[in-house]
Design a protein around this motif. Sequence first.
Motif, PDB file in Angstrom:
ATOM      1  N   GLY A 374       0.858  -1.186   0.000  1.00  0.00           N
ATOM      2  CA  GLY A 374       0.000   0.000   0.000  1.00  0.00           C
ATOM      3  C   GLY A 374       0.887   1.226   0.000  1.00  0.00           C
ATOM      4  N   PRO A 375       0.718   2.116  -0.968  1.00  0.00           N
ATOM      5  CA  PRO A 375       1.579   3.301  -1.005  1.00  0.00           C
ATOM      6  C   PRO A 375       1.455   4.171   0.255  1.00  0.00           C
ATOM      7  CG  PRO A 375       0.513   2.960  -3.113  1.00  0.00           C
ATOM      8  CD  PRO A 375      -0.118   1.996  -2.162  1.00  0.00           C
ATOM      9  N   TRP A 452       0.242   8.349  -1.596  1.00  0.00           N
ATOM     10  CA  TRP A 452       0.996   8.297  -2.850  1.00  0.00           C
ATOM     11  C   TRP A 452       0.324   7.329  -3.806  1.00  0.00           C
ATOM     12  CZ3 TRP A 452       7.059   8.531  -2.352  1.00  0.00           C
ATOM     13  CH2 TRP A 452       7.411   9.644  -1.574  1.00  0.00           C
ATOM     14  N   MET A 453       0.590   7.499  -5.088  1.00  0.00           N
ATOM     15  CA  MET A 453       0.076   6.568  -6.088  1.00  0.00           C
ATOM     16  C   MET A 453       1.104   5.448  -6.290  1.00  0.00           C
ATOM     17  SD  MET A 453      -2.879   7.764  -6.578  1.00  0.00           S
ATOM     18  CE  MET A 453      -3.485   6.813  -7.993  1.00  0.00           C
ATOM     19  N   ARG A 454       0.667   4.383  -6.973  1.00  0.00           N
ATOM     20  CA  ARG A 454       1.575   3.231  -7.144  1.00  0.00           C
ATOM     21  C   ARG A 454       2.876   3.616  -7.853  1.00  0.00           C
ATOM     22  NH1 ARG A 454       1.964  -0.609  -4.354  1.00  0.00           N
ATOM     23  NH2 ARG A 454       4.058   0.149  -4.284  1.00  0.00           N
ATOM     24  N   ASP A 717       5.531  -0.153 -11.502  1.00  0.00           N
ATOM     25  CA  ASP A 717       4.329  -0.858 -11.059  1.00  0.00           C
ATOM     26  C   ASP A 717       4.681  -2.337 -10.932  1.00  0.00           C
ATOM     27  OD1 ASP A 717       4.398  -1.864 -13.631  1.00  0.00           O
ATOM     28  OD2 ASP A 717       2.820  -0.547 -14.371  1.00  0.00           O
TER      29      ASP A 717
END
Lengths: 797, 169
Positions: A374-375, A452-454, A717
Amino acid sequence: MSETRPGLTLPSEIADAVRSVNPATSRRGFLKASGALFISVWLGANPTERALAQTAAGSAGPYPIPDYLQLDTWIVIHPDNTATFHVGKTDGGQGTGTAYRQMMCDELDIAYDRATLVMGNTDITPDQGGSGGSDGIEVDGWPMRRTAAEARRVLLELASAALNTPVAELTINNGTIAVAGNPSRSVTYAELVGGRRFDVTLTGENINQIRGLAEVKPVQDLRVIGQSIPRYDIPAKVDGSLTWAVDVKLPGMVHARNVRPPVAGATLESVDESSVSGMPGFVAVVHRRNYLAVVFEREEQAINGARALRTEWTPPSEAPFPPSQDLFDYMRAQTPTSSSREVISGDPDAAFAAAAHVLEADYEVPFQGHTAIGPAHALADPSDGQMTIYSNDMKIYGLRLGVARFLDMQEDRVRAIYMDGPQVYGRTAADDVGFEAAFLAKELGRPVRVQWMRDEETAWDTKGPAYTFRMRGGLDAAGRPVAIEYEARALDYNHVGYNEPDTVLIAQLMGIRPAQPAQGGAALPSNQYGIAHQRMVGHVVSLPIIWETPLRCGNLRDPNGPQVTFAFEAFIDEMAAAANADPVEFRLSMIEDSAEDGQFRKARSLATMRAAAETYGWDSRPSPNPLMAAASGAIVSGRGIAYTFRSGTVVAIIADVEVNRETGRIFVKRLVCAHDCGLVINPTGMKYTVECGMLHGLSRALWEEVRFDNEKVTSVDWASHPTLRHSDTPESIEVVIVNGDPHPGRPDLPHYGAGEACHKPMIAAVANAFHDATGVRLRRVPFRPESVLDALRNQVS
Amino acid sequence: MAVVTLSVNGATHEVDIEASTPLLYVLRNDLDLKGPRFGCGLAQCGACTVLIDGVATRSCVTPASAVRGAITTLEGLSQNGQLDPLQQAWIAEQVPQCGYCQNGQILTARALLNANPNPSDSEIRAGMEGVLCRCMSYFRIQAAIKRTVQQSTASFFNASPAEKTGAAS
Ligand code: FES
Ligand code: FES
């Protein structure tokens, strides 16, 4: 749509902690009168009431720093004869919370289920630094045990007065003290101090040294330590009832997403706010130099806004780094920015000159990431001149102090509350994001949640340093190791620390930085090999750009160990093969030749190596396996051992691998780990942590690598940055607990850590097993199918 | 904006949202559910998994307005206050490290067993392949799934003939 319910946003243990923080105020009666309303008001209007109440009394902030010299900071006895322990640690899912509770229950003589434990809540729990370095049991467990022992002593004194009986004639059973032989004359802990303070001051120069007058119990008297009590945190993680740091909601909170420079070291030239200001839910675009974020009412709106925001950036004048495929050549060509002192024993030059056989090999390990599932995320609440940060950052005290400095706030107006989160195993973006949330919350005057995003997490999170190694070894005519040389280069320049307000990413992007970047370091191997002539040295080399770059280093599970131990233990295996010796016997005889140390690492290394070999069923023979050379078909199999220690913990791992020579796939079928960490607090919990720590090492061995071109990270990713999966899971894992202390029954047997030692030799064990199967050496991590096929084609041996 | 009707854990909810809003954010932020979590937003990790009519579905890439079936989240897996046998096995095997991924692991395992009550070792590996755990609790997860399968097979063999054929109901 349901209303946000402020009273329900925190997990019960935090609510409990809040209730128990000041037992002097007779919380029982108050709670009875006001019931749940009390909790709801306190947590909902939350800091407000307390802030106002306390600021009215003077200039002190609402969150005084707990005094670790007060026994009451650590232990609260409640009127119902239960106890709450406050410790300054966090539990990343290794079961340390359960272990701490076991240790303190044992010393206090209270049953495990009569106690609760509160961790990492900066205005309630004493500052033990949070977590890191697998030192929770090894170091921080001691003040916990000693404070509980001291509380027990004080309770005995009080009981002695109350029962008019000398302490020597009293017995304790689960929180009740009785006159020996006359159980009807008894008094409970609650009757002695329940709901009141101990008012006992401890002594000690720092928190690790604190003690009272009491001694801890001898190992023989421990009853709760050593039991495999199920972890208390697991049921709520399995039934969905736990409130995680990602789940906290506050009235009026908004959602932010960062917008990162598209290229490392780029300068933000312009931001077109009108590109997003018409979007639904728009709140603000916030930027300060190169730090940029969008804020929206709803989470998905913020995600869309961050994507839609139009910006212009100027790339830096020079490339920030070489592309990842050129990294190791680049590292070898650099002049070091610093070097360790050479560690020399004997006369290595003369020994190499006289050696019958000299071997050399280079090893390479790329940057690897923490890449949490999980970011990074945090929620910051700026109400009423205080700041509260809800976070899963394991360095929670550093976060509080760092944010206070960053925002120029009084430290006792800032608190950080640790809650469960996706684990990261080191110093990561979980630090950075707490600063970002707090900064945005202060700017906007509203609670702000940032996640944060991935791609942001995988690219911009801190990295474990890349390494190159040059190894040289000498054998005499009988195949005995006589000399070894180790030279490491680490790309670890400007390794960032723990929540310093001038090194977190937001500070870097704002142009705030310390006068001197951190020097970084290259580690030396840890083993107990008595090779007579040795030379060891480590160098640090730097990339062209060291600030505002995604290739910034931060501790990753055993920060240098997996890299260093891969090179060293794989090379020891090469020496054993050159000597035509069995790899276990080769190592055992080198350990036999070493000197014992204060932690008995020699005796414990011998015991651990033997336990691993015995459990595995190791038969003596040199590598590679002669049967495999003649094997037909795609699959060949092999076995490999690697050994090391970390701090006081000694570990040996044996891996069985299958190699598919057509696809290049390595499958680790079986793992055996012998593990000596001294006194084990919770055997099952420890074994499962070791299982997972080994598999994390396996993931780094088989899959993990940060890839980049010459301006940005391109592994962003789970497709471009692969990780271990279900199909990679070994069919069998055995963890053997070893107590190799020469005096195994000693009453003061120390307890050492378990989170990282098992992680350290894993890459080497796989590489050595691969060689046993194929006769080919893998000297560059990771061992993905394409590199395995390359190695097999080139027959590097 | 559009009013979307969702059936979640047996209750019906109406939410007024942009039609494109991923189901994940509606469940988490509008319905205050904590089981499904953000991990990647790319359908690559499984952290956001929910069951829709018993099938494991990645809520991060599923628009809420497109959902027609009944949604079950981790919170809704227990029946009449009894944890799902998988959840019980998860506790018995002490599966989680941090636990963040376990929502996706448990629900994907539930969907796997719904489709195949007695999977082989390789079917378990294949069925769980797309659900990532960065604490690497895979060995424990597989142990918990095997425990569940063994216990349900054992109770099948211990059951009366009528129960085995379903005639008991
Ligand atoms: S968050 Fe949906 S699959 Fe990763
Ligand atoms: S248990 Fe931590 S990610 Fe799976």
